[in-house]
Design an enzyme around this catalytic site. Structure first.
Site, PDB file in Angstrom:
ATOM      1  N   VAL A 147       0.895  -1.235  -0.050  1.00 30.18           N
ATOM      2  CA  VAL A 147      -0.092  -0.036   0.124  1.00 30.18           C
ATOM      3  C   VAL A 147       0.886   1.251   0.048  1.00 30.18           C
ATOM      4  CG1 VAL A 147      -1.611   1.374   1.575  1.00 30.18           C
ATOM      5  CG2 VAL A 147      -1.885  -1.148   1.023  1.00 30.18           C
ATOM      6  N   GLU A 148       2.117   1.280   0.782  1.00 28.85           N
ATOM      7  CA  GLU A 148       2.752   2.418   1.102  1.00 28.85           C
ATOM      8  C   GLU A 148       3.657   2.753  -0.209  1.00 28.85           C
ATOM      9  OE1 GLU A 148       2.892   4.753   3.292  1.00 28.85           O
ATOM     10  OE2 GLU A 148       1.500   3.703   4.899  1.00 28.85           O
ATOM     11  N   THR A 149       4.239   1.833  -0.822  1.00 31.89           N
ATOM     12  CA  THR A 149       5.207   1.982  -1.862  1.00 31.89           C
ATOM     13  C   THR A 149       5.310   1.093  -2.865  1.00 31.89           C
ATOM     14  OG1 THR A 149       7.047   0.944  -0.992  1.00 31.89           O
ATOM     15  CG2 THR A 149       6.748   3.233  -0.309  1.00 31.89           C
TER      16      THR A 149
END
Length: 251
Positions: free
Chosen positions: A42-44
């Site tokens: 989700v983040e990167t």
């Protein structure tokens, strides 16, 4: 936005390529590999989209030129300078998000200083290019915030009367209810929980109507990464898809 075939399949391949470190993190930290991986997804997008803003510039701008968040970001700016000295970075080299978050797990400087791990023991805490350190750091963050091994994250719920539970629902993730309270309000689960279990009833709007979930401790732990219940649900559901996709890849 996050439960896409591209993100799921890329995560399964990342898991295959780093299976030993994810397994080690799960054994050592008691956090499921798929949840660690879902945070990174989700983040990167598993370290492929870490941001192109110079961290120094982002933190300086928000800390000294944006009064509404000046207190928070000026502290993060100072901690970034300390972190760069600690890690031997050139101050202007690291790049991250527009808010100054860095690495595969998008740690702010305070989080980097507090929870980053030298997971492979090479003498560096490298969350930018070292998958082992990134995996261990995300796992350690979740463990240190109270992850409960072999406990549920969130459970789908059936509601007798939506109007009757409306007062129990808000947009905060804090576990302000008990399962006994929700049962008394006409909430049903497919499995039982101890009556005094801290929980939170959540409502999500879907295309086909409203969907209800009972959030447990591990859901709350995910919101220590980002307080949005939508974020935590995306991480949880992506983790389930990653688990299925990875094990299908092995067959």
């Amino acid at each position: 936005l996050f439960l896409t075939p591209e993100r799921i399949q890329a995560g399964a391949r990342f898991w295959r390529d780093h299976a030993d470190w994810l397994a080690f993190a799960q054994r050592r930290l008691h956090v499921p590999a798929e949840v660690i991986l879902a945070i990174m997804g989700v983040e990167t997008f598993y370290g492929t989209r870490m941001g192109n803003y110079p961290v120094l510039d982002a933190l300086y701008t928000l800390g000294f030129l944006y009064p509404p968040r000046a207190d928070y970001f000026s502290r993060e700016f100072a901690r970034y300078v300390r972190l760069a000295q600690q890690q031997g970075w050139d101050l202007r080299s690291p790049k991250g998000s527009y808010a100054g978050a860095m690495g595969m797990g998008q740690f702010m400087p305070t989080s980097y200083l507090t929870w980053a791990q030298d997971f492979d023991g090479d003498g560096h805490k490298d969350l930018f290019s070292n998958a082992a350190d990134a995996i261990g750091s995300v796992g350690f963050y979740l463990a240190d915030h109270g992850w409960q091994e072999n406990s549920p994250v969130a459970l789908p719920a059936r509601i007798d009367d939506p109007a009757g539970v409306a007062s129990l629902i808000d947009d905060k993730p804090d576990l302000t209810q008990t399962w006994q309270q929700l049962q008394a309000a006409g909430v049903h689960l497919s499995q039982t929980l101890p009556a005094n279990t801290p929980v939170k009833l959540l409502r999500f709007q879907q295309a086909e109507g409203e969907e209800y979930w009972v959030a447990c401790q591990n859901f709350y732990v995910i919101t220590r990464y980002n307080r949005s219940p939508l974020y935590a649900m995306a991480v949880f559901q992506l983790s389930q898809e990653l688990y299925r996709a990875y094990h299908a890849l092995l067959r």
